[in-house]
Design an enzyme around this catalytic site. Sequence first.
Site, mmCIF file in Angstrom:
data_model
loop_
_atom_site.group_PDB
_atom_site.id
_atom_site.type_symbol
_atom_site.label_atom_id
_atom_site.label_comp_id
_atom_site.label_asym_id
_atom_site.label_seq_id
_atom_site.Cartn_x
_atom_site.Cartn_y
_atom_site.Cartn_z
ATOM 1 N N LYS A 209 0.853 -1.196 0.000
ATOM 2 C CA LYS A 209 0.000 0.000 0.000
ATOM 3 C C LYS A 209 0.886 1.243 0.000
ATOM 4 O O LYS A 209 1.485 1.581 1.015
ATOM 5 C CB LYS A 209 -0.900 0.039 1.251
ATOM 6 C CG LYS A 209 -1.998 1.095 1.107
ATOM 7 C CD LYS A 209 -2.612 1.542 2.393
ATOM 8 C CE LYS A 209 -1.868 2.658 3.064
ATOM 9 N NZ LYS A 209 -1.728 3.904 2.272
ATOM 10 N N PRO A 210 0.973 1.911 -1.154
ATOM 11 C CA PRO A 210 1.717 3.177 -1.151
ATOM 12 C C PRO A 210 0.870 4.261 -0.502
ATOM 13 O O PRO A 210 -0.314 4.054 -0.221
ATOM 14 C CB PRO A 210 1.915 3.458 -2.645
ATOM 15 C CG PRO A 210 0.793 2.755 -3.336
ATOM 16 C CD PRO A 210 0.379 1.604 -2.458
ATOM 17 N N GLU A 284 10.342 0.709 9.666
ATOM 18 C CA GLU A 284 11.316 1.750 9.308
ATOM 19 C C GLU A 284 10.632 3.080 9.586
ATOM 20 O O GLU A 284 9.747 3.489 8.835
ATOM 21 C CB GLU A 284 11.680 1.661 7.816
ATOM 22 C CG GLU A 284 12.371 0.389 7.407
ATOM 23 C CD GLU A 284 13.845 0.372 7.798
ATOM 24 O OE1 GLU A 284 14.339 1.367 8.369
ATOM 25 O OE2 GLU A 284 14.482 -0.658 7.540
ATOM 26 N N CYS A 318 14.118 10.695 5.575
ATOM 27 C CA CYS A 318 14.211 10.241 6.969
ATOM 28 C C CYS A 318 15.632 10.299 7.500
ATOM 29 O O CYS A 318 15.833 10.318 8.708
ATOM 30 C CB CYS A 318 13.639 8.828 7.087
ATOM 31 S SG CYS A 318 14.338 7.725 5.857
ATOM 32 N N GLU A 414 10.771 15.594 14.380
ATOM 33 C CA GLU A 414 10.997 15.443 12.944
ATOM 34 C C GLU A 414 10.133 16.465 12.206
ATOM 35 O O GLU A 414 8.916 16.464 12.335
ATOM 36 C CB GLU A 414 10.620 14.022 12.503
ATOM 37 C CG GLU A 414 10.967 13.760 11.063
ATOM 38 C CD GLU A 414 10.664 12.331 10.635
ATOM 39 O OE1 GLU A 414 9.602 11.802 11.006
ATOM 40 O OE2 GLU A 414 11.499 11.749 9.908
HETATM 41 P P1 NAD Z 1 2.841 8.241 7.636
HETATM 42 O O1 NAD Z 1 3.261 7.453 8.815
HETATM 43 O O2 NAD Z 1 1.843 9.319 7.817
HETATM 44 O O3 NAD Z 1 2.249 7.294 6.503
HETATM 45 C C1 NAD Z 1 3.001 6.209 5.999
HETATM 46 C C2 NAD Z 1 2.036 5.216 5.384
HETATM 47 O O4 NAD Z 1 1.208 4.689 6.412
HETATM 48 C C3 NAD Z 1 1.103 5.783 4.322
HETATM 49 O O5 NAD Z 1 0.950 4.841 3.289
HETATM 50 C C4 NAD Z 1 -0.206 5.943 5.091
HETATM 51 O O6 NAD Z 1 -1.353 5.871 4.261
HETATM 52 C C5 NAD Z 1 -0.148 4.752 6.021
HETATM 53 N N1 NAD Z 1 -0.968 4.855 7.231
HETATM 54 C C6 NAD Z 1 -1.382 5.972 7.861
HETATM 55 N N2 NAD Z 1 -2.123 5.631 8.937
HETATM 56 C C7 NAD Z 1 -2.160 4.282 8.994
HETATM 57 C C8 NAD Z 1 -2.754 3.340 9.876
HETATM 58 N N3 NAD Z 1 -3.471 3.733 10.937
HETATM 59 N N4 NAD Z 1 -2.586 2.023 9.637
HETATM 60 C C9 NAD Z 1 -1.852 1.605 8.582
HETATM 61 N N5 NAD Z 1 -1.273 2.462 7.698
HETATM 62 C C10 NAD Z 1 -1.413 3.783 7.905
HETATM 63 O O7 NAD Z 1 4.203 8.804 6.991
HETATM 64 P P2 NAD Z 1 4.359 9.764 5.755
HETATM 65 O O8 NAD Z 1 3.942 11.127 6.184
HETATM 66 O O9 NAD Z 1 3.738 9.162 4.556
HETATM 67 O O10 NAD Z 1 5.962 9.703 5.542
HETATM 68 C C11 NAD Z 1 6.858 10.417 6.297
HETATM 69 C C12 NAD Z 1 7.410 9.573 7.435
HETATM 70 O O11 NAD Z 1 8.032 8.395 6.910
HETATM 71 C C13 NAD Z 1 8.508 10.290 8.190
HETATM 72 O O12 NAD Z 1 8.327 10.072 9.560
HETATM 73 C C14 NAD Z 1 9.775 9.611 7.700
HETATM 74 O O13 NAD Z 1 10.869 9.703 8.579
HETATM 75 C C15 NAD Z 1 9.317 8.230 7.505
HETATM 76 N N6 NAD Z 1 10.230 7.503 6.605
HETATM 77 C C16 NAD Z 1 11.083 6.588 7.156
HETATM 78 C C17 NAD Z 1 11.962 5.901 6.336
HETATM 79 C C18 NAD Z 1 12.918 4.883 6.905
HETATM 80 O O14 NAD Z 1 13.531 4.163 6.114
HETATM 81 N N7 NAD Z 1 13.053 4.765 8.214
HETATM 82 C C19 NAD Z 1 11.968 6.135 4.955
HETATM 83 C C20 NAD Z 1 11.085 7.083 4.446
HETATM 84 C C21 NAD Z 1 10.211 7.752 5.286
#
Ligand code: NAD
Length: 526
Positions: A209-210, A284, A318, A414
């Site tokens: 799921k993207p 992650e 990240c 962050e």
């Molecule tokens: P997010 O946590 O808001 O969303 C990530 C994904 O989770 C999305 O696909 C979203 O639809 C889904 N999601 C949201 N609520 C959910 C739930 N209740 N249950 C299941 N899935 C759910 O993050 P974002 O804003 O899309 O991305 C930014 C974050 O990602 C930052 O915190 C960044 O540091 C982190 N990140 C980490 C890495 C790593 O390798 N550690 C890499 C890239 C991004």
Amino acid sequence: MGNSSNSNGGTAAAAPGFPAQDRSPAQDRFPAQDRFADGAQYIGGRLRPGTSGRDHTVVDPATGHDVLRYELAGTEDVDAAVAAAKDAFTGWAGATPGERSDAMHRFAAVLAERAEEFAQAESLQCGKPIKLSREFDVPGSVDNTAFFAGAARHLQGQSAGEYSADHTSYVRREPIGVVGSIAPWNYPLQMAAWKVLPAIAAGNTIVLKPAELTPFTSLMFAQAATEAGIPDGVVNIVTGAGRDAGEHLVGHPDVAMTSFTGSTAVGKRVAEIATSTVKRLHLELGGKAPFVVFDDADLEAAVHGAVAGALINTGQDCTAATRAYVQRPLYDAFVAGVADLMRTVRLGDPFEESTDLGPLISHAQRDRVAAFVDRARSYARIVTGGAAPKLDGAYYHPTLVVDAAQDSEIVQSEIFGPVLVVLPFDSDEEGLRLANDTPYGLAASAWTRDVFRAGHATRAIKAGCVWINDHIPILSEMPHGGYKASGFGKDMSAYSFEEYTQIKHVMYDNTAAVRKDWHRTIFGDR
Ligand code: NAD
């Protein structure tokens, strides 16, 4: 098509297609509406619309123009994708490593042929400068694919042996089953690659799921897998909201493993659901990477490294350099150098070769970043930036903050935007202690010409990656993953590949005896 939701702050448009005169120039660069006319779900080897009854509009963050309105996946779409992955599992897991490897080499070749299309799609949906998409996101993903094509042939168990005189034991490494993965919007193609590739190389099938904001390149990645001859159902994409499609995927009884990349807050929720359904879990999560500059460092190199490390992907990375700790003798010159270099960074159209910095992913994210900086004005000083330019897109100027306390929000939280905070330190130990003083532990860098200082820093810093005299580069062969609240589990590398396998102990009796020696502990005498 149901109700329209649009978290990007763009304007509403007629679904399913825009009249030709409403098309923005960006839509001519990547024809998303033609490409995804059949829908934005990829299940069992074909595109189809979602059935949630709710729409989402992908917005070009550089212009605010709508690019594609599509129906989100609902729980029934997740069920269909998991069923397709479950059906495909036996055949794919049963293929020889060589067969999987061959298919994945073809997959890498298809991606390489389509490189420019992927770069255009990624830049359109994310607002990424085209030079970043062309030189980092896309070739990195092709290289990941080639790496895991090779790794597929290196499924290894421990060598066999007679660990009891009466038995021969060996370890089999086996796929886990259907993997349910969830990815964020900041590097959609690379996140799809990091999730899909180790999973399928090891013989699993996957439902990814993207993020709703950025579905294009994940869908194209799955289509390329099909084109390369990877069987239908091995790679499925459900583009839905986190709360329903995401949680349903994590809790699904036919999903054996959850691999999540995203924020720490959502990661905790995902962990609760995955744990309650006893799944293998890989998280992650967020980061707040320190950038430690010792007083013997090459100042110019550190200044360039800090600006590049802070601004990559408009700071939505990240591992981005977010907190620079600079030893007192270099502090003033470092701040001045970073401010000067930040002012040379060119904001603009992501499709222009000369653009250095694109917009943030959305107007909402831009406003969130601006709010962090605005709150910091009461306790810190903004040296440069701290404002949005007068452009329609979700742009924000590169921003340098100083005089903030270590426990302040701008140092601890962050932000995920083009914002760097710089703090001074005196002793080496103080610098390293401050570097470790946040809940996160994803990545860090130390800048010094002294090999002993460098060695000490690599041991003292609690993070999944420590760079010396650089910040950001990643490699297919090397693991990426966090310490502390940045999560656990690794992406890329052989370590990631192993996470998508389970090991089985196989034990053969060598005696052919009816009555084994150990039976006397249960019945009878020797
Ligand atoms: P997010 O946590 O808001 O969303 C990530 C994904 O989770 C999305 O696909 C979203 O639809 C889904 N999601 C949201 N609520 C959910 C739930 N209740 N249950 C299941 N899935 C759910 O993050 P974002 O804003 O899309 O991305 C930014 C974050 O990602 C930052 O915190 C960044 O540091 C982190 N990140 C980490 C890495 C790593 O390798 N550690 C890499 C890239 C991004």
